[in-house]
Write an enzyme that holds these catalytic residues in place. Structure first.
Site, mmCIF file in Angstrom:
data_model
loop_
_atom_site.group_PDB
_atom_site.id
_atom_site.type_symbol
_atom_site.label_atom_id
_atom_site.label_comp_id
_atom_site.label_asym_id
_atom_site.label_seq_id
_atom_site.Cartn_x
_atom_site.Cartn_y
_atom_site.Cartn_z
ATOM 1 N N HIS A 99 -10.319 -10.941 1.078
ATOM 2 C CA HIS A 99 -11.179 -11.767 1.932
ATOM 3 C C HIS A 99 -12.413 -12.137 1.102
ATOM 4 O O HIS A 99 -12.818 -11.355 0.234
ATOM 5 C CB HIS A 99 -11.720 -11.004 3.138
ATOM 6 C CG HIS A 99 -10.704 -10.418 4.052
ATOM 7 N ND1 HIS A 99 -10.082 -9.230 3.807
ATOM 8 C CD2 HIS A 99 -10.240 -10.840 5.252
ATOM 9 C CE1 HIS A 99 -9.261 -8.948 4.805
ATOM 10 N NE2 HIS A 99 -9.330 -9.903 5.700
ATOM 11 N N ASP A 102 -14.879 -9.345 0.738
ATOM 12 C CA ASP A 102 -14.472 -8.157 -0.039
ATOM 13 C C ASP A 102 -14.978 -8.245 -1.465
ATOM 14 O O ASP A 102 -15.268 -7.227 -2.087
ATOM 15 C CB ASP A 102 -12.943 -8.034 -0.136
ATOM 16 C CG ASP A 102 -12.258 -8.040 1.213
ATOM 17 O OD1 ASP A 102 -12.890 -7.612 2.183
ATOM 18 O OD2 ASP A 102 -11.090 -8.473 1.275
ATOM 19 N N GLU A 230 -1.281 -15.150 10.455
ATOM 20 C CA GLU A 230 -0.934 -13.729 10.615
ATOM 21 C C GLU A 230 -1.156 -13.323 12.069
ATOM 22 O O GLU A 230 -2.295 -13.193 12.513
ATOM 23 C CB GLU A 230 -1.791 -12.871 9.684
ATOM 24 C CG GLU A 230 -1.452 -11.396 9.815
ATOM 25 C CD GLU A 230 -2.279 -10.505 8.897
ATOM 26 O OE1 GLU A 230 -2.617 -10.937 7.780
ATOM 27 O OE2 GLU A 230 -2.585 -9.386 9.316
ATOM 28 N N GLU A 266 2.759 -8.651 9.654
ATOM 29 C CA GLU A 266 2.327 -7.283 9.375
ATOM 30 C C GLU A 266 3.089 -6.312 10.262
ATOM 31 O O GLU A 266 3.164 -6.499 11.491
ATOM 32 C CB GLU A 266 0.816 -7.138 9.608
ATOM 33 C CG GLU A 266 0.383 -5.712 9.322
ATOM 34 C CD GLU A 266 -1.108 -5.480 9.384
ATOM 35 O OE1 GLU A 266 -1.876 -6.325 8.906
ATOM 36 O OE2 GLU A 266 -1.495 -4.415 9.899
ATOM 37 N N HIS A 269 1.129 -4.867 13.187
ATOM 38 C CA HIS A 269 0.840 -5.848 14.231
ATOM 39 C C HIS A 269 2.075 -6.095 15.086
ATOM 40 O O HIS A 269 1.978 -6.335 16.288
ATOM 41 C CB HIS A 269 0.358 -7.169 13.620
ATOM 42 C CG HIS A 269 -0.926 -7.034 12.864
ATOM 43 N ND1 HIS A 269 -1.559 -8.100 12.274
ATOM 44 C CD2 HIS A 269 -1.702 -5.948 12.596
ATOM 45 C CE1 HIS A 269 -2.668 -7.687 11.681
ATOM 46 N NE2 HIS A 269 -2.768 -6.391 11.855
ATOM 47 N N ASP A 294 2.646 -8.205 5.329
ATOM 48 C CA ASP A 294 1.665 -7.147 5.134
ATOM 49 C C ASP A 294 2.381 -5.829 5.375
ATOM 50 O O ASP A 294 2.708 -5.466 6.523
ATOM 51 C CB ASP A 294 0.458 -7.317 6.069
ATOM 52 C CG ASP A 294 -0.614 -8.209 5.433
ATOM 53 O OD1 ASP A 294 -0.367 -8.727 4.315
ATOM 54 O OD2 ASP A 294 -1.679 -8.386 6.040
ATOM 55 N N ASP A 305 -4.244 -0.102 15.426
ATOM 56 C CA ASP A 305 -3.844 -0.573 14.108
ATOM 57 C C ASP A 305 -4.234 0.457 13.058
ATOM 58 O O ASP A 305 -5.351 0.456 12.564
ATOM 59 C CB ASP A 305 -4.609 -1.894 13.882
ATOM 60 C CG ASP A 305 -4.076 -2.713 12.747
ATOM 61 O OD1 ASP A 305 -2.963 -2.426 12.283
ATOM 62 O OD2 ASP A 305 -4.774 -3.654 12.336
ATOM 63 N N ASP A 307 -2.786 0.996 10.074
ATOM 64 C CA ASP A 307 -2.632 0.508 8.691
ATOM 65 C C ASP A 307 -2.258 1.606 7.709
ATOM 66 O O ASP A 307 -2.902 1.777 6.668
ATOM 67 C CB ASP A 307 -3.942 -0.154 8.203
ATOM 68 C CG ASP A 307 -4.148 -1.536 8.806
ATOM 69 O OD1 ASP A 307 -3.195 -2.096 9.378
ATOM 70 O OD2 ASP A 307 -5.270 -2.071 8.688
ATOM 71 N N ASP A 337 -1.384 -3.990 3.002
ATOM 72 C CA ASP A 337 -2.545 -3.997 3.898
ATOM 73 C C ASP A 337 -2.561 -2.623 4.555
ATOM 74 O O ASP A 337 -2.233 -2.465 5.728
ATOM 75 C CB ASP A 337 -2.417 -5.123 4.926
ATOM 76 C CG ASP A 337 -3.704 -5.283 5.723
ATOM 77 O OD1 ASP A 337 -4.614 -4.448 5.554
ATOM 78 O OD2 ASP A 337 -3.791 -6.231 6.522
HETATM 79 C C1 XLS Z 1 -6.393 -6.977 10.404
HETATM 80 C C2 XLS Z 1 -5.649 -7.874 9.530
HETATM 81 C C3 XLS Z 1 -6.407 -8.471 8.347
HETATM 82 C C4 XLS Z 1 -5.655 -9.638 7.765
HETATM 83 C C5 XLS Z 1 -6.448 -10.492 6.861
HETATM 84 O O1 XLS Z 1 -5.850 -6.309 11.249
HETATM 85 O O2 XLS Z 1 -4.505 -7.171 9.109
HETATM 86 O O3 XLS Z 1 -6.685 -7.503 7.391
HETATM 87 O O4 XLS Z 1 -4.508 -9.219 7.048
HETATM 88 O O5 XLS Z 1 -7.606 -10.949 7.450
HETATM 89 CA CA CA Z 2 -2.926 -7.798 7.735
HETATM 90 CA CA CA Z 3 -3.682 -4.329 10.398
#
Ligand code: XLS
Ligand code: CA
Ligand code: CA
Length: 441
Positions: A99, A102, A230, A266, A269, A294, A305, A307, A337
């Site tokens: 991003h 980042d 996404e 993702e 998600h 992702d 979430d 991750d 991700d």
């Molecule tokens: C957040 C998202 C984010 C996207 C990019 O949940 O996964 O990280 O991948 O903005």
């Molecule tokens: Ca993501």
């Molecule tokens: Ca996520």
């Protein structure tokens, strides 16, 4: 500076290796289905989780210990670039993603922020000259700063719409500058908390206009990265407009944008939306809109979430099955991700986590390819639908029937014959493939 002095290049050593800093299954040059593993899997490191994440959670401060922590401001941003390229090199990863926020700190104005970005982008560009690691995608963070309190392109405030649009404009310019292969739109705050104060139709129309302007600008500057939406059903907002692939696709078709976008799917998600990871991949594949992935996983006991780095081989196998059937990911890739757990605070954990994720998808690729070679699921599925290969079934499938004709067929039907779905047998077969894929070593 050397940020990871105790770690050498991570190499493939095979399933019997006890070296924690070696791949056991990911062998970049090994050919699977005629393609090199590295070219199939197209792994990417997510800049935010690996270089900016401090591992804080809503109840506790960050725990991560990172060698670049001693810096701040632009010095920190520069240190992270140095560390990132050392990390990419040692891991041998072909892609990274970021991003805007980042890579460079925000200034007091967007003008200042963009100047910071220019400095860091030119530094990244220099590093990329001597590195094999390329940009899979970049994106604009239009969700963290308090200005996005009521959304970005779906905000009720036109100034915020403009601000978000300007950030996307800069993001597309950066994507072009660094040769990004895709550009991602995650609607972090594009949704709403309550309908009691929301004009949903107007917000959706604005989102449509926003995406159209991005399409137009990419064309204007000749940026040819694939646009990706996404989806995520909730978090941070209660209702997110890009709930899942199906609702995102309906939105694109409504606003005549379907030719310009694919989807970045993702895993976590998908599960938040009440789907499996493979459901989202499958839905995108059969509609020809699978763009990128992702690669992470959620926790089965937690409803948010998380991750996590992907380690569930069953899931990576079914995901790779969809990706192979899609003919690979094209310009997309498998972006981690994913973040290490709060307890895994040491710098070395970043390597362990990526090695685990890369090995897990390598296993998935190998097992899925073997299952496809043997047509395991294909045979089961074609057998299951065989009633459509002859008689009335064939006529239905060829679109040659009408309700009257079907009524004639059905009125006196007494013995409809079913066959078992055989789910348990199928799962046992998948286990067998998982357990035997490496037994020849
Ligand atoms: C957040 C998202 C984010 C996207 C990019 O949940 O996964 O990280 O991948 O903005
Ligand atoms: Ca993501
Ligand atoms: Ca996520």
């Amino acid at each position: 500076m050397n940020y990871f002095p105790n770690i050498q290049k991570i190499n493939y050593e095979g399933p019997k290796s006890a070296n924690p800093y070696a791949f056991k299954y990911y062998n970049p040059d090994e050919k699977i289905g005629g393609k090199r593993m590295e070219d199939y899997l197209r792994f990417a490191v997510a800049y935010w989780h690996t270089f900016t994440e401090d591992l804080s959670d809503p109840f506790g401060a960050g725990t991560a210990v990172r060698p670049w922590d001693k810096f701040s401001g632009m010095d920190l941003a520069k240190a992270r670039v140095e560390a990132a390229f050392e990390f990419f090199e040692k891991l041998g990863v072909p892609y990274f993603c970021f991003h805007d926020v980042d890579i460079a700190p925000e200034g007091n104005t967007l003008r200042e922020t963009n100047q910071n970005l220019d400095t860091i982008v030119s530094m990244i560009k220099d590093y990329m000259k001597d590195s094999k690691t390329k940009l899979l995608w970049n994106t604009a963070n239009n969700f963290t700063h308090p200005r996005f309190i009521h959304g970005a392109a779906s905000s009720n405030n036109a100034d915020v719409f403009a601000y978000a649009a300007a950030k996307v404009k800069k993001g597309l310019e950066i994507g072009k500058e660094l040769g990004g292969e895709n550009y991602v739109f995650w609607g972090g705050r594009e949704g709403y908390e309550t309908l009691l104060n929301t004009d949903m139709k107007f917000e959706l129309d604005n989102l449509g206009r926003f995406f159209q302007m991005a399409v137009d600008y990419a064309r204007e500057i000749d940026f040819d990265g694939q646009f990706l939406i996404e989806p995520k059903p909730k978090e941070p907002t209660t209702h997110q407009y890009d709930f899942d692939v199906a609702s995102g696709y309906a939105f694109l078709q409504n606003y005549n944008l379907q030719d310009y976008f694919k989807f970045n799917i993702e895993a976590n998600h998908a599960t938040l939306a009440g789907h499996t990871f493979e459901h989202e991949l499958h839905y995108a594949r059969v509609n020809n809109i699978l763009g990128s992935v992702d690669a992470n996983q959620g926790h089965p006991l937690l409803g948010w979430d998380t991750d996590e780095f992907p380690t569930d081989l069953y899931s990576t196998t079914l995901a790779m099955y969809e990706i192979i059937k899609n003919g690979g990911l094209g310009r997309g890739g498998l972006n981690f991700d994913a973040k290490v757990r709060r307890g895994s605070f040491e710098t070395e954990d970043l390597f362990h986590a990526h090695i685990a994720g890369m090995d897990s998808f390598a296993v998935g690729l190998k097992v899925a390819q073997k299952m496809l070679d043997d047509q395991v699921l294909e045979n089961i599925i074609s057998d299951r639908y065989q009633s459509y290969t002859k008689g009335i079934g064939l006529e239905i499938a060829e679109g040659k029937t009408d309700l009257g004709q079907l009524e004639d067929h059905a009125l006196d039907l007494t013995d409809i014959k079913h066959q078992s779905g055989k789910l348990e047998r199928i799962k046992a077969t998948i286990n067998q493939y998982l357990l035997t894929a490496y037994s020849d070593r």
